[in-house]
Design a protein around this motif. Structure first.
Motif, PDB file in Angstrom:
ATOM      1  N   GLU A 138     -10.415  35.030  55.073  1.00 36.34           N
ATOM      2  CA  GLU A 138     -10.128  33.521  55.541  1.00 36.34           C
ATOM      3  C   GLU A 138     -10.637  32.435  55.491  1.00 36.34           C
ATOM      4  OE1 GLU A 138      -9.882  31.491  60.549  1.00 36.34           O
ATOM      5  OE2 GLU A 138     -10.954  32.781  60.012  1.00 36.34           O
ATOM      6  N   GLY A 139     -10.324  31.010  54.854  1.00 32.20           N
ATOM      7  CA  GLY A 139     -11.229  30.368  54.308  1.00 32.20           C
ATOM      8  C   GLY A 139     -10.787  30.077  52.685  1.00 32.20           C
ATOM      9  N   VAL A 140     -10.658  31.354  52.364  1.00 31.14           N
ATOM     10  CA  VAL A 140     -11.310  31.389  51.139  1.00 31.14           C
ATOM     11  C   VAL A 140      -9.610  31.697  50.101  1.00 31.14           C
ATOM     12  CG1 VAL A 140     -12.311  32.380  48.790  1.00 31.14           C
ATOM     13  CG2 VAL A 140     -13.127  32.287  51.561  1.00 31.14           C
ATOM     14  N   LYS A 141      -9.259  30.584  49.337  1.00 34.31           N
ATOM     15  CA  LYS A 141      -7.912  30.991  48.323  1.00 34.31           C
ATOM     16  C   LYS A 141      -8.527  30.873  46.791  1.00 34.31           C
ATOM     17  CE  LYS A 141      -5.891  30.655  52.657  1.00 34.31           C
ATOM     18  NZ  LYS A 141      -4.909  31.868  52.725  1.00 34.31           N
ATOM     19  N   ASP A 142      -9.197  30.981  46.904  1.00 33.29           N
ATOM     20  CA  ASP A 142      -9.375  30.516  45.251  1.00 33.29           C
ATOM     21  C   ASP A 142     -10.562  31.793  44.590  1.00 33.29           C
ATOM     22  OD1 ASP A 142      -7.482  28.692  44.385  1.00 33.29           O
ATOM     23  OD2 ASP A 142      -8.915  27.193  45.501  1.00 33.29           O
ATOM     24  N   LEU A 143     -10.138  33.019  44.780  1.00 27.09           N
ATOM     25  CA  LEU A 143     -10.862  33.903  45.179  1.00 27.09           C
ATOM     26  C   LEU A 143     -11.129  34.299  43.223  1.00 27.09           C
ATOM     27  CD1 LEU A 143     -13.504  35.902  46.064  1.00 27.09           C
ATOM     28  CD2 LEU A 143     -12.094  37.751  46.347  1.00 27.09           C
ATOM     29  N   LYS A 144     -12.164  34.761  42.252  1.00 31.83           N
ATOM     30  CA  LYS A 144     -12.092  35.014  40.944  1.00 31.83           C
ATOM     31  C   LYS A 144     -13.271  36.023  41.528  1.00 31.83           C
ATOM     32  CE  LYS A 144     -12.354  30.320  38.977  1.00 31.83           C
ATOM     33  NZ  LYS A 144     -12.286  29.749  39.979  1.00 31.83           N
ATOM     34  N   LEU A 145     -12.287  37.051  40.688  1.00 39.88           N
ATOM     35  CA  LEU A 145     -13.452  38.670  40.384  1.00 39.88           C
ATOM     36  C   LEU A 145     -13.181  39.230  38.843  1.00 39.88           C
ATOM     37  CD1 LEU A 145     -12.052  40.163  43.717  1.00 39.88           C
ATOM     38  CD2 LEU A 145     -14.412  39.469  43.327  1.00 39.88           C
ATOM     39  N   THR A 146     -13.998  39.868  38.640  1.00 39.30           N
ATOM     40  CA  THR A 146     -14.321  40.147  37.484  1.00 39.30           C
ATOM     41  C   THR A 146     -13.994  41.530  36.924  1.00 39.30           C
ATOM     42  OG1 THR A 146     -16.691  40.356  37.518  1.00 39.30           O
ATOM     43  CG2 THR A 146     -16.408  38.339  36.555  1.00 39.30           C
ATOM     44  N   ILE A 166     -20.741  37.998  43.183  1.00 35.05           N
ATOM     45  CA  ILE A 166     -19.520  37.518  43.498  1.00 35.05           C
ATOM     46  C   ILE A 166     -19.704  36.192  43.286  1.00 35.05           C
ATOM     47  CG2 ILE A 166     -17.859  37.391  44.887  1.00 35.05           C
ATOM     48  CD1 ILE A 166     -17.934  40.697  46.037  1.00 35.05           C
ATOM     49  N   MET A 167     -20.758  36.210  43.758  1.00 33.57           N
ATOM     50  CA  MET A 167     -21.122  33.746  43.707  1.00 33.57           C
ATOM     51  C   MET A 167     -20.746  33.659  42.589  1.00 33.57           C
ATOM     52  SD  MET A 167     -23.244  33.894  47.476  1.00 33.57           S
ATOM     53  CE  MET A 167     -23.483  31.895  47.175  1.00 33.57           C
ATOM     54  N   GLU A 168     -21.868  34.514  42.045  1.00 27.35           N
ATOM     55  CA  GLU A 168     -21.925  33.887  40.241  1.00 27.35           C
ATOM     56  C   GLU A 168     -20.328  33.163  40.162  1.00 27.35           C
ATOM     57  OE1 GLU A 168     -23.017  34.944  35.766  1.00 27.35           O
ATOM     58  OE2 GLU A 168     -23.566  37.231  37.715  1.00 27.35           O
ATOM     59  N   ASN A 169     -19.177  33.957  40.143  1.00 26.65           N
ATOM     60  CA  ASN A 169     -18.478  33.198  39.198  1.00 26.65           C
ATOM     61  C   ASN A 169     -17.651  32.459  40.190  1.00 26.65           C
ATOM     62  OD1 ASN A 169     -18.595  34.368  36.324  1.00 26.65           O
ATOM     63  ND2 ASN A 169     -18.692  36.425  37.912  1.00 26.65           N
ATOM     64  N   ASN A 170     -18.237  32.064  41.834  1.00 20.63           N
ATOM     65  CA  ASN A 170     -17.321  31.291  42.606  1.00 20.63           C
ATOM     66  C   ASN A 170     -17.914  30.174  43.173  1.00 20.63           C
ATOM     67  OD1 ASN A 170     -14.915  33.149  43.220  1.00 20.63           O
ATOM     68  ND2 ASN A 170     -15.911  34.709  42.880  1.00 20.63           N
ATOM     69  N   LEU A 175     -18.396  31.932  50.272  1.00 18.68           N
ATOM     70  CA  LEU A 175     -18.103  32.843  51.044  1.00 18.68           C
ATOM     71  C   LEU A 175     -18.764  33.710  52.083  1.00 18.68           C
ATOM     72  CD1 LEU A 175     -17.896  34.347  47.245  1.00 18.68           C
ATOM     73  CD2 LEU A 175     -16.764  34.283  48.603  1.00 18.68           C
ATOM     74  N   PRO A 176     -18.457  34.622  52.700  1.00 17.83           N
ATOM     75  CA  PRO A 176     -19.248  35.091  54.067  1.00 17.83           C
ATOM     76  C   PRO A 176     -20.000  35.840  53.839  1.00 17.83           C
ATOM     77  CG  PRO A 176     -17.304  35.918  54.390  1.00 17.83           C
ATOM     78  CD  PRO A 176     -16.738  34.929  52.785  1.00 17.83           C
ATOM     79  N   ASN A 177     -21.200  36.233  54.950  1.00 21.18           N
ATOM     80  CA  ASN A 177     -22.528  37.032  54.850  1.00 21.18           C
ATOM     81  C   ASN A 177     -21.319  38.415  55.516  1.00 21.18           C
ATOM     82  OD1 ASN A 177     -24.609  39.099  54.628  1.00 21.18           O
ATOM     83  ND2 ASN A 177     -25.049  38.199  56.484  1.00 21.18           N
TER      84      ASN A 177
END
Length: 374
Positions: A138-146, A166-170, A175-177
């Motif tokens: 919820e609330g995350v629309k532009d997630l980037k993953l390697t 994950i946070m490194e590229n976002n 991002l929630p815990n």
């Protein structure tokens, strides 16, 4: 006394009408039932049932096949295609058991599978499509993953959405815990083959060759679901989940998909354009058997997780020639004129060069030693 006689008379009339109705119903149902039985009995002799074609396999291609087969039957009212999206592995098993006329798979058959099927099985590409990494956050629309992120998630090494890797590229994305719930296929799946083969090509030190295939042993991570539609449903109903599905299912179900880092270091979203960009590089050298590999292709605009679906047809067909002609003519239409339906469903149409090669493959199919298509 008169009332008693009247009651008997009314009862008799009711019984007469009931029996007449039953007789009428039985007569209307009986011919239909007989017609079905006759159709089943004529399947192996003459061309009485030549227009009913049965196929099974890939759910990756099902949205496109559904459209194609519906449109083909409109133009050719004597042909009906019954296709069951049971997964690539299931389709190969049914082709081997000779319970279907053709199969479809997103993974090429292995040599032992071809041998079990009783002879050479031709691989006819029918479409090119992307495997999207869909997620429910919820609330995350532009997630980037390697690819490293994906390997760690599916190996169970990344468990939280706010993991530093994950946070490194976002940066700038909240991002929630929260726990990550990976979803994978529970059935033999060409989509699994495409996804795991991609990970092995992109990060071989993190995802071994032994972890690739239609069915693999997951490291006690995540939840399995049957078919692309099953994985899509599981993601939609599970907050914090992530999974790999064919792009058309993302579009049709209004789901959110991640941008994936490609071979050139660019984060690219799955789309018709990015899938087509990936295909262009791979199709410059098409192998003779048409078992083309599209994963992890170069190009800054290329989406990295892309696969082919093949129609699988025995080179030596054991069926009535009239039925074989209808099936091969239908498949010829699928790889040529039918490609006009691909783009609207976010599949990449086959380039003309590949279409021509597909038709040449179909011309190799024989019945009783004689070619079917001219």
């Amino acid at each position: 006394m008169k009332l008693k006689k009247l009651g008997v008379l009314l009862f008799a009339l009711v019984m007469m009408f009931s029996l007449a109705a039953c007789g009428s119903s039985g007569q209307s149902l009986k011919p239909e039932g007989n017609k079905e039985a006759a159709a089943g009995g004529e399947q192996s002799s003459g061309d009485g049932n030549a227009g009913l074609l049965n196929g099974a396999g890939s759910s990756f291609v099902n949205p496109l096949f559904s459209k194609m087969f519906s449109e083909y039957s409109k133009e050719h009212s004597d042909v009906k295609v019954n296709y069951q999206a049971i997964g690539s592995g299931g389709g190969i098993k049914q082709l081997t058991a000779k319970t279907v006329d053709f199969a479809a798979s997103d993974a090429p058959m292995k040599e032992d599978e071809i041998k079990a099927a009783g002879g050479n099985v031709l691989h006819i590409p029918v479409t090119l499509g992307g495997v999207a990494i869909a997620y429910n956050l919820e609330g995350v629309k532009d997630l980037k993953l390697t690819p490293e992120n994906l390997a760690d998630i599916y190996n169970g090494k990344i468990k939280k959405w706010n993991d530093p890797k994950i946070m490194e590229n976002n940066k700038g994305v909240k991002l929630p815990n929260a726990d990550i719930f990976p979803v994978h296929r529970s059935d033999g799946s060409g989509t699994t083959h495409i996804f795991t083969t991609y990970l092995n090509k992109a990060v071989p030190d993190m995802w071994s060759k032994e972890q690739t295939g239609k069915s693999i042993k997951w490291a006690n991570v995540g939840t399995g679901a049957k078919g692309n539609e099953g994985v899509a449903g599981q993601i939609q109903n599970t907050p914090g989940s992530i999974g790999y599905i064919e792009l058309a299912y993302v579009i049709q179900n209004n789901m959110t998909a991640a941008q994936i880092k490609n071979k050139e270091g660019q984060f690219v979203a799955p789309s018709l354009e990015s899938v087509t960009a990936a295909a262009k590089g791979a199709l410059t050298n098409i192998p003779e058997d048409l078992k083309v590999e599209l994963n992890n292709q170069p190009g800054k605009d290329s989406y990295p997780i892309v696969g082919t679906t093949w129609a699988l047809v025995p080179e030596d067909l054991k069926m009535d020639k009239a039925k074989a002609e209808k099936m091969l003519t239908m498949l010829k239409w699928v790889v040529t004129d039918g490609q006009k339906f691909a783009s609207d469903l976010q599949y990449a149409p086959l380039p003309k060069e590949l279409q021509d090669k597909c038709v040449e493959q179909l011309k190799k199919v024989k019945v009783d030693g004689q070619p079917v298509l001219k």
